[in-house]
Write a protein that holds these residues in place. Structure first.
Motif, PDB file in Angstrom:
ATOM      1  N   TRP A 322      18.859  24.220 -35.090  1.00  0.00           N
ATOM      2  CA  TRP A 322      17.861  23.146 -35.090  1.00  0.00           C
ATOM      3  C   TRP A 322      16.793  23.514 -36.114  1.00  0.00           C
ATOM      4  CZ3 TRP A 322      18.196  18.473 -34.655  1.00  0.00           C
ATOM      5  CH2 TRP A 322      17.180  17.609 -34.243  1.00  0.00           C
ATOM      6  N   PRO A 323      16.992  23.098 -37.374  1.00  0.00           N
ATOM      7  CA  PRO A 323      16.111  23.547 -38.458  1.00  0.00           C
ATOM      8  C   PRO A 323      14.644  23.215 -38.211  1.00  0.00           C
ATOM      9  CG  PRO A 323      18.056  22.422 -39.334  1.00  0.00           C
ATOM     10  CD  PRO A 323      18.056  22.206 -37.853  1.00  0.00           C
ATOM     11  N   GLY A 324      13.787  24.081 -38.745  1.00  0.00           N
ATOM     12  CA  GLY A 324      12.349  23.834 -38.674  1.00  0.00           C
ATOM     13  C   GLY A 324      11.706  24.246 -37.376  1.00  0.00           C
ATOM     14  N   ARG A 325      12.494  24.803 -36.464  1.00  0.00           N
ATOM     15  CA  ARG A 325      11.955  25.295 -35.190  1.00  0.00           C
ATOM     16  C   ARG A 325      12.328  26.776 -35.084  1.00  0.00           C
ATOM     17  NH1 ARG A 325      13.658  19.972 -36.269  1.00  0.00           N
ATOM     18  NH2 ARG A 325      12.619  18.502 -34.885  1.00  0.00           N
ATOM     19  N   THR A 326      11.323  27.623 -35.030  1.00  0.00           N
ATOM     20  CA  THR A 326      11.513  29.085 -34.995  1.00  0.00           C
ATOM     21  C   THR A 326      12.640  29.502 -35.953  1.00  0.00           C
ATOM     22  OG1 THR A 326      12.965  28.967 -33.035  1.00  0.00           O
ATOM     23  CG2 THR A 326      10.622  29.324 -32.646  1.00  0.00           C
ATOM     24  N   GLN A 327      12.539  29.036 -37.189  1.00  0.00           N
ATOM     25  CA  GLN A 327      13.570  29.303 -38.197  1.00  0.00           C
ATOM     26  C   GLN A 327      13.096  30.381 -39.163  1.00  0.00           C
ATOM     27  OE1 GLN A 327      14.650  25.879 -40.533  1.00  0.00           O
ATOM     28  NE2 GLN A 327      16.246  26.953 -41.667  1.00  0.00           N
ATOM     29  N   LEU A 328      13.982  31.329 -39.447  1.00  0.00           N
ATOM     30  CA  LEU A 328      13.685  32.422 -40.371  1.00  0.00           C
ATOM     31  C   LEU A 328      14.504  32.267 -41.646  1.00  0.00           C
ATOM     32  CD1 LEU A 328      13.611  35.762 -38.322  1.00  0.00           C
ATOM     33  CD2 LEU A 328      11.828  34.904 -39.800  1.00  0.00           C
ATOM     34  N   LEU A 329      13.863  32.416 -42.792  1.00  0.00           N
ATOM     35  CA  LEU A 329      14.565  32.463 -44.080  1.00  0.00           C
ATOM     36  C   LEU A 329      14.112  33.726 -44.806  1.00  0.00           C
ATOM     37  CD1 LEU A 329      14.178  28.815 -45.489  1.00  0.00           C
ATOM     38  CD2 LEU A 329      16.249  29.821 -44.540  1.00  0.00           C
ATOM     39  N   ARG A 330      15.044  34.608 -45.114  1.00  0.00           N
ATOM     40  CA  ARG A 330      14.708  35.834 -45.861  1.00  0.00           C
ATOM     41  C   ARG A 330      15.168  35.672 -47.301  1.00  0.00           C
ATOM     42  NH1 ARG A 330      16.138  37.882 -40.738  1.00  0.00           N
ATOM     43  NH2 ARG A 330      14.392  38.981 -39.759  1.00  0.00           N
ATOM     44  N   ARG A 331      14.244  35.779 -48.220  1.00  0.00           N
ATOM     45  CA  ARG A 331      14.530  35.529 -49.627  1.00  0.00           C
ATOM     46  C   ARG A 331      13.808  36.570 -50.482  1.00  0.00           C
ATOM     47  NH1 ARG A 331      15.537  29.655 -49.100  1.00  0.00           N
ATOM     48  NH2 ARG A 331      15.096  29.354 -51.289  1.00  0.00           N
ATOM     49  N   GLY A 332      14.523  37.613 -50.916  1.00  0.00           N
ATOM     50  CA  GLY A 332      13.888  38.660 -51.702  1.00  0.00           C
ATOM     51  C   GLY A 332      12.769  39.307 -50.898  1.00  0.00           C
ATOM     52  N   PRO A 333      11.592  39.493 -51.488  1.00  0.00           N
ATOM     53  CA  PRO A 333      10.490  40.110 -50.732  1.00  0.00           C
ATOM     54  C   PRO A 333       9.818  39.147 -49.761  1.00  0.00           C
ATOM     55  CG  PRO A 333       9.762  39.547 -52.940  1.00  0.00           C
ATOM     56  CD  PRO A 333      11.234  39.223 -52.890  1.00  0.00           C
ATOM     57  N   LEU A 334      10.215  37.863 -49.810  1.00  0.00           N
ATOM     58  CA  LEU A 334       9.568  36.854 -48.958  1.00  0.00           C
ATOM     59  C   LEU A 334      10.374  36.616 -47.690  1.00  0.00           C
ATOM     60  CD1 LEU A 334       9.008  35.289 -52.155  1.00  0.00           C
ATOM     61  CD2 LEU A 334       7.320  34.461 -50.525  1.00  0.00           C
TER      62      LEU A 334
END
Length: 549
Positions: A322-334
């Motif tokens: 369910w996107p946008g709810r307690t969603q994590l995206l790991r992208r490089g140092p971010l």
């Protein structure tokens, strides 16, 4: 051409009232809200359907203040694990409006959306009465009607309907015979429309109850729970209180949820009960073996059964997205932490999730860590109260911007909003910045999230790893759109978000200039995006371009 046809359909949809206008209209006509439901039935009839036609959709109707979308997502995914063809109507959308109408968990295609949109639009145009004040339904009503048509045409086995606002007078509530209903956690939200107390809001939410149709709710404060109980008794609706998820885990394997955050346990517990009830009502045998039932206390709601979730139920919970709810995206140092929390109770849950996620993440061997808040809040919500809940997260920078993905978004109709001007939304962002600055001036107040020693439910899991204060700890910036905010936050270090060079003057500010150097050198950057699902949607549109395809 297909993309153009879809955008044309969405642009025409946008000429109908959007949510903000709809709210204002309902507030003005609040003297007789029942007329809103009657009008919806007339629109349904003009579209070629009768209320009785909706009975064949085998509807699951869900309302609540927080977690209703997540509960719907859990419920839909559980039942899809049984091989059933599911329909799912929700709001708002994050990136594209077709996300609101899903078949088997996927947004309907642009082609299907365009086909059904124009078919319904032309039918309503042909049947409108020029003497009538309102000849076309508003934005949300139109999409609700369209969802009914799509689900019937696609011959779904069931439809999960998320209430838009409230319950009693929401336009989804024209349905007569849902199979089962559910009410998630209640809180204070949409006070101008639903009332300013938990009891008034509970009365509105309980309006989805139907005589003889089983309903389930989670643990609520005593007063609103009593309102729900009385509402149910008045119309002979059997209402049950869900036992906690831990009770269903006893004696079996631990349940894994596809959605992060402790607050999702309550949503998952409700989804399991609703899905099991639906399966039983439809004659399915594999609906979970009963365990020893816990007795209900006199005068209280009867407890829903404690049962062993089946492997298919466990699979559904595990694979829920369910996107946008307690969603994590790991992208490089971010690391991006995305949660569209907007009522205060949801923001408390968001802060708890964010702090626990920070506590679990690996610390870099060397170099600094930077925490950034990206925030916006709309409508009649108390943004100062929301920001106060966020303050203990010890952000180095607080960034405020409108829910506008890019300054020139005319090429993307899904993100257009005609109900406010840019001046209005920027003034609101400046007010958010002033609230934030004021909170930092009052930092003598204790941290409401920290308690000395042990937490009530175990170790001090909410305490953050040591985070030495920076000289710029109270720094804040306002940007005119999400794209500009992300360009500053990422400093070109997100491997997938690589926009054109920033506009001239974007960094012409002492805080932006000094902060850019800090962000360029940081070993880890943690960004919490919250306060509005529309803000989260705009961020996802830019960070995940595939969602716009």
């Amino acid at each position: 051409m297909k993309a153009e046809a879809y955008q044309d359909a969405v642009r025409t949809l946008n000429t109908l009232q959007t949510n903000a206008n709809y709210l204002e209209m309902v507030k003005r006509k609040r003297g007789d809200p029942q007329t809103q439901l009657e009008a919806m039935k007339l629109y349904l009839a003009r579209s070629g359907l009768q209320v009785e036609d909706l009975d064949q959709l085998n509807i699951i109707h869900i309302t609540g203040t927080k977690g209703k979308g997540s509960t719907c997502a859990f419920t839909e995914r559980i039942l899809r694990s049984y091989g059933l063809k599911t329909g799912f109507f929700s709001s708002p959308h994050l990136v594209q409006v077709r996300e609101r109408i899903r078949i088997n968990g996927q947004p309907i295609s642009s082609e299907l959306f365009t086909k059904h949109f124009w078919r319904l639009y032309h039918r309503l145009e042909e049947t409108k009465d020029d003497s009538s004040c309102v000849s076309m339904p508003g934005y949300f009503r139109f999409l609700t009607l369209m969802a009914f048509h799509v689900f019937l045409q696609e011959k779904v086995d069931l439809a999960v309907l998320e209430v838009g606002i409230g319950g009693a007078y929401d336009c989804t509530n024209i349905i007569r015979k849902p199979v089962v209903c559910g009410i998630t956690s209640l809180g204070i939200d949409h006070t101008g429309l639903l009332g300013d107390t938990m009891e008034k809001i509970a009365w509105q939410k309980g309006g989805i109850f139907k005589s003889g149709v089983p309903a389930f709710t989670v643990l609520q404060p005593d007063e609103p729970l009593a309102v729900l109980r009385d509402r149910a008794q008045q119309i002979s609706c059997p209402l049950y209180l869900c036992p906690p998820l831990q009770a269903l885990e006893e004696g079996g394997p631990p349940l894994t949820l596809g959605l992060e955050g402790e607050h999702q346990w309550s949503n998952a517990a409700l989804a399991l009960q609703v899905a099991r009830c639906w399966l039983q009502q439809k004659g399915y045998q594999d609906a979970g073996e009963l365990k020893a039932s816990r007795p209900s206390l006199p005068g209280q709601l009867p407890l829903a059964p404690v049962f062993q979730p089946t492997p298919r139920m466990q699979q559904g919970l595990r694979h829920t997205e369910w996107p946008g709810r307690t969603q994590l995206l790991r992208r490089g140092p971010l690391t991006w932490y995305l949660d569209g929390a907007h009522p205060p109770s949801s923001m408390q849950a968001c802060v708890r999730w964010f702090r626990q996620a920070l506590h679990r993440c690996e610390r870099p061997d060397s170099g600094s860590e930077v925490r950034v808040l990206l925030f916006n809040s709309t409508g009649d919500r108390d943004s100062a109260a929301l920001l106060k809940l966020l303050q203990p997260c010890q952000f180095d920078y607080a960034i405020f911007c409108p829910n506008l993905a890019e300054m020139a978004s005319t090429d993307n109709a899904d993100q257009q909003n005609f109900t406010v001007t840019l001046d209005q939304v920027l003034l609101r962002c400046l007010a958010h910045q002033q609230h934030w600055s004021r909170l930092h001036e009052e930092q003598v107040s204790p941290d409401p999230w920290s308690t000395p020693g042990q937490e009530q439910d175990g170790p001090a899991s909410l305490l953050l790893a040591p985070h030495p204060p920076h000289t710029h700890s109270a720094s804040s910036l306002v940007f005119s759109c999400i794209s500009h905010a992300l360009q500053w936050i990422t400093q070109g270090r997100d491997p997938l978000f690589q926009p054109p060079s920033p506009p001239r003057g974007l960094l012409a500010h002492p805080v932006a200039d000094s902060g850019a150097m800090v962000l360029q050198e940081a070993a880890a950057i943690h960004v919490l995006v919250t306060g509005s699902l529309h803000l989260v949607g705009g961020v996802l549109k830019l960070l995940e371009p595939s969602l716009s395809q």
